[in-house]
Write an enzyme that holds these catalytic residues in place. Structure first.
Site, PDB file in Angstrom:
ATOM      1  N   ASP A  20     -17.827 -37.122 -29.125  1.00  0.00           N
ATOM      2  CA  ASP A  20     -16.695 -37.771 -28.006  1.00  0.00           C
ATOM      3  C   ASP A  20     -15.336 -36.831 -27.873  1.00  0.00           C
ATOM      4  O   ASP A  20     -15.064 -36.435 -29.323  1.00  0.00           O
ATOM      5  CB  ASP A  20     -16.235 -38.418 -28.329  1.00  0.00           C
ATOM      6  CG  ASP A  20     -14.931 -39.176 -27.385  1.00  0.00           C
ATOM      7  OD1 ASP A  20     -14.430 -38.667 -26.041  1.00  0.00           O
ATOM      8  OD2 ASP A  20     -14.485 -40.232 -27.899  1.00  0.00           O
ATOM      9  N   ASP A  97     -32.537 -35.176 -18.008  1.00  0.00           N
ATOM     10  CA  ASP A  97     -33.886 -36.450 -16.868  1.00  0.00           C
ATOM     11  C   ASP A  97     -34.481 -36.416 -15.839  1.00  0.00           C
ATOM     12  O   ASP A  97     -32.619 -36.029 -14.935  1.00  0.00           O
ATOM     13  CB  ASP A  97     -33.161 -37.037 -18.629  1.00  0.00           C
ATOM     14  CG  ASP A  97     -34.172 -37.982 -18.796  1.00  0.00           C
ATOM     15  OD1 ASP A  97     -35.415 -37.745 -17.847  1.00  0.00           O
ATOM     16  OD2 ASP A  97     -33.845 -38.415 -20.256  1.00  0.00           O
ATOM     17  N   ASP A 199     -38.880 -38.610 -15.821  1.00  0.00           N
ATOM     18  CA  ASP A 199     -38.514 -39.932 -16.715  1.00  0.00           C
ATOM     19  C   ASP A 199     -39.813 -41.173 -15.405  1.00  0.00           C
ATOM     20  O   ASP A 199     -40.077 -40.534 -14.478  1.00  0.00           O
ATOM     21  CB  ASP A 199     -37.845 -40.714 -16.865  1.00  0.00           C
ATOM     22  CG  ASP A 199     -37.520 -42.179 -16.512  1.00  0.00           C
ATOM     23  OD1 ASP A 199     -37.494 -42.061 -18.062  1.00  0.00           O
ATOM     24  OD2 ASP A 199     -37.735 -43.545 -15.924  1.00  0.00           O
ATOM     25  N   GLU A 256     -42.851 -37.856 -18.318  1.00  0.00           N
ATOM     26  CA  GLU A 256     -43.070 -38.827 -19.743  1.00  0.00           C
ATOM     27  C   GLU A 256     -44.199 -39.532 -18.448  1.00  0.00           C
ATOM     28  O   GLU A 256     -44.260 -39.978 -17.739  1.00  0.00           O
ATOM     29  CB  GLU A 256     -41.744 -39.741 -19.280  1.00  0.00           C
ATOM     30  CG  GLU A 256     -41.349 -41.369 -20.198  1.00  0.00           C
ATOM     31  CD  GLU A 256     -40.602 -42.135 -20.087  1.00  0.00           C
ATOM     32  OE1 GLU A 256     -40.224 -42.589 -21.399  1.00  0.00           O
ATOM     33  OE2 GLU A 256     -40.658 -42.377 -19.183  1.00  0.00           O
ATOM     34  N   HIS A 326     -34.676 -41.360 -27.732  1.00  0.00           N
ATOM     35  CA  HIS A 326     -33.676 -42.787 -27.275  1.00  0.00           C
ATOM     36  C   HIS A 326     -34.507 -43.842 -26.813  1.00  0.00           C
ATOM     37  O   HIS A 326     -33.636 -45.131 -26.714  1.00  0.00           O
ATOM     38  CB  HIS A 326     -32.751 -42.135 -26.145  1.00  0.00           C
ATOM     39  CG  HIS A 326     -34.244 -41.800 -24.615  1.00  0.00           C
ATOM     40  ND1 HIS A 326     -34.883 -41.031 -24.472  1.00  0.00           N
ATOM     41  CD2 HIS A 326     -33.860 -43.161 -23.402  1.00  0.00           C
ATOM     42  CE1 HIS A 326     -35.556 -41.360 -23.317  1.00  0.00           C
ATOM     43  NE2 HIS A 326     -34.704 -41.933 -22.604  1.00  0.00           N
ATOM     44  N   ASP A 327     -35.538 -44.121 -26.226  1.00  0.00           N
ATOM     45  CA  ASP A 327     -36.300 -45.594 -26.003  1.00  0.00           C
ATOM     46  C   ASP A 327     -36.655 -45.825 -27.640  1.00  0.00           C
ATOM     47  O   ASP A 327     -37.218 -47.217 -27.365  1.00  0.00           O
ATOM     48  CB  ASP A 327     -37.109 -45.218 -24.988  1.00  0.00           C
ATOM     49  CG  ASP A 327     -36.416 -45.287 -23.975  1.00  0.00           C
ATOM     50  OD1 ASP A 327     -35.720 -45.638 -24.039  1.00  0.00           O
ATOM     51  OD2 ASP A 327     -37.294 -44.161 -22.937  1.00  0.00           O
TER      52      ASP A 327
END
Length: 555
Positions: A20, A97, A199, A256, A326-327
């Site tokens: 951030d 993505d 994705d 993916e 990330h999953d």
């Protein structure tokens, strides 16, 4: 596959949780720009960004409302162009993505499509009539729980969503949909983007007729992928995409492909078919699935992981090599030991994964050994899927503690906690309270500590990636599994006509004996050890320390 793609080392940045820069508690593009040198110094040369497009964030950006606009929480289009410019100056490539199996229900296409059956966008999504009793067309379930069909009174029809109901599936059978998607792709490629990670791309071709699906994992609804994974026109559409878009640019295409076998995967990636460069497959992610599927209390067996990864190494000419993203849970918590041997097992897992044939993928935080969350209450999670599954498990009579344990092991929040940069408040991720709580162990596990420690996980990743990129055998060499019946050690060789390396990795928290392959006996050199040993002869009989990984060259 051209040279830069073979030498690609991909670092996945989950932008929302990376860095951030403006104190609003959310990672952003400027924060990523600040850390480009950190990624480059690690040894990565490609950065894959999770979705940064305009989105209501029902599924953390995988529900896109506008493909040609940057979500304001991440910055502006000028910020993104600056990122592209700065990255390219440093020799880093940027991959976006591409989520085109579905959109957000807030996308203008869907807002128009749901109004009636006559407008321009009426056929942009997958609509079906109710059964005679008004119920859903089939029993198909959503990946996130519940039915995959949602009713819209204005059309007196149901729309399909394989994921959340706010993520309606696009109708790829409509050529106008495909053309609009290709225009979106060219918009970003013309800007200078270096490729896409696509994705759920194996779901874009749906059956013309939907039927009831088998019930699996003790679920109430049919398996969401039934009839939709690798559908009837999937390769037609990808070849068209390659012909109309990808072939016109020097870019990388990563698909993916859940619920895809190795035989099916070859159709996506073999060069003469002109589709994709590589696929993300998930067979090795299923080694610890249980009675209720992904969310379980089952611990993986190393032999299952070894057999799955080796099968894919032998089946495809090029693989995507990863253990986490990330999953998925944090790799050191799932496949290693995140307590006493966190450092040792994190290094070993890097060796076993990143030195196989294919493209190495590193998810942010793996390079410092970040761990799972271990939350104590379900309310602490933000993951939509985890909440739905928790409620499902409780409905099956599973106790609160057991249901929480099962969710704890697999919630996607494990991977999505903010990056731990230093020991200051909020782990140096933000000056304010972050959108998701930082893992409480940030004072012990952070980038600042790893950069100072010459024996750190981060510096070991540097050594692995340097070894890979400086040895042609690790780029092009044949993969061959050895010691396939060993219960503790995952070992394989990489070889060309003249050169041969052995990768030997222990998955147990105690010392084990290991006999070197015959052709390495009395003629070997130790190149790398996760315990930091200098180059030396490797003993013909090795006594591997807990979670030790070594790389040996045959002389």
């Amino acid at each position: 596959m051209n040279d830069w793609k073979k030498k690609a080392v991909v670092y996945e940045a989950y932008v929302q949780s990376f860095k951030d820069s403006n104190g609003d508690g959310i990672g952003d593009i400027q924060g990523l720009i600040e850390k480009l040198d950190y990624i480059k110094n690690l040894g990565a040369n490609v950065i894959w960004l999770t979705p940064i497009f305009k989105s209501p964030l029902v599924d953390n950006g995988y529900d896109i409302a506008d493909y040609q606009a940057i979500n304001p929480i991440y910055g502006t289009m000028d910020d993104f162009k600056k990122l592209l410019s700065k990255a390219h100056e440093k020799g880093l490539r940027i991959v976006l993505d591409l989520v085109v199996n579905h959109t957000s229900d807030q996308h203008k296409w869907f807002k128009e499509s749901q109004k009636n059956k006559e407008n321009k966008y009426s056929d942009y999504y997958i609509w079906r009539d109710p059964k005679e009793d008004g119920s859903a067309p089939t029993n198909l379930g959503s990946a996130f729980g519940g039915s995959a069909w949602t009713y819209v009174p204005e059309r007196n029809q149901y729309y399909l969503h394989l994921f959340a109901k706010q993520q309606p599936d696009l109708n790829w059978d409509n050529p106008e949909v495909r053309n609009d998607i290709y225009k979106i792709m060219m918009f970003w490629l013309d800007m200078g983007v270096d490729g896409f990670r696509m994705d759920s791309i194996s779901f874009i071709s749906k059956p013309s007729k939907f039927e009831d699906a088998p019930l699996e994992d003790n679920k109430e609804y049919g398996a969401y992928y039934y009839g939709s994974a690798n559908g009837p026109h999937i390769h037609q559409y990808l070849q068209e995409m390659n012909r109309e878009v990808l072939s016109k640019y020097d870019v990388i295409a990563i698909g993916e492909t859940p619920h895809t076998s190795a035989k099916e995967a070859r159709l996506f990636v073999e060069p003469e078919r002109h589709e994709l460069d590589m696929v993300f497959q998930f067979e090795h992610m299923h080694v610890d699935y249980g009675k209720y599927g992904r969310y379980s209390d089952v611990t993986f067996k190393m032999s299952d992981l070894r057999n799955s990864m080796s099968s894919w190494q032998n089946s495809l000419s090029w693989n995507s090599n990863y253990l986490g993203n990330h999953d998925q849970p944090r790799i050191v918590s799932r496949f290693g030991n995140d307590n006493k041997y966190r450092k040792e097992s994190a290094k070993m897992l890097a060796i076993v994964s990143l030195l196989q044939k294919g493209t190495p993928f590193i998810f942010q935080g793996e390079e410092i050994g970040m761990t799972n969350l271990h939350i104590k209450k379900i309310d602490e999670l933000k993951d939509l899927e985890a909440h739905n599954i928790y409620n499902f498990l409780r409905s099956k009579g599973i106790s609160e503690d057991d249901a929480l344990n099962m969710v704890n092991r697999k919630t996607r929040d494990n991977a999505r906690t903010p990056m731990q940069w230093d020991e200051s408040e909020q782990g140096g991720f933000s000056s304010e309270t972050p959108w998701m709580e930082v893992n409480p162990n940030y004072k012990e596990i952070n980038v600042k500590k790893d950069l100072k420690d010459p024996d750190s996980i981060y510096h070991f990743y540097q050594k692995i990636l340097k070894l890979r990129n400086n040895n042609q055998v690790l780029l092009d060499g044949k993969y061959e599994l050895v010691s396939s019946d060993d219960s503790a050690v995952f070992a394989y060789t990489r070889s060309t006509g003249k050169e041969k390396l052995a990768v030997i990795c222990s998955f147990v928290p105690y010392k084990v004996k290991y006999n070197l392959p015959t052709d390495f006996v009395n003629r070997n050199e130790l190149l790398l050890s996760s315990y930091g040993d200098n180059k030396a002869k490797a003993s013909n009989v090795m006594y591997l320390r807990p979670y030790e990984g070594v790389v040996i060259r045959r002389e």
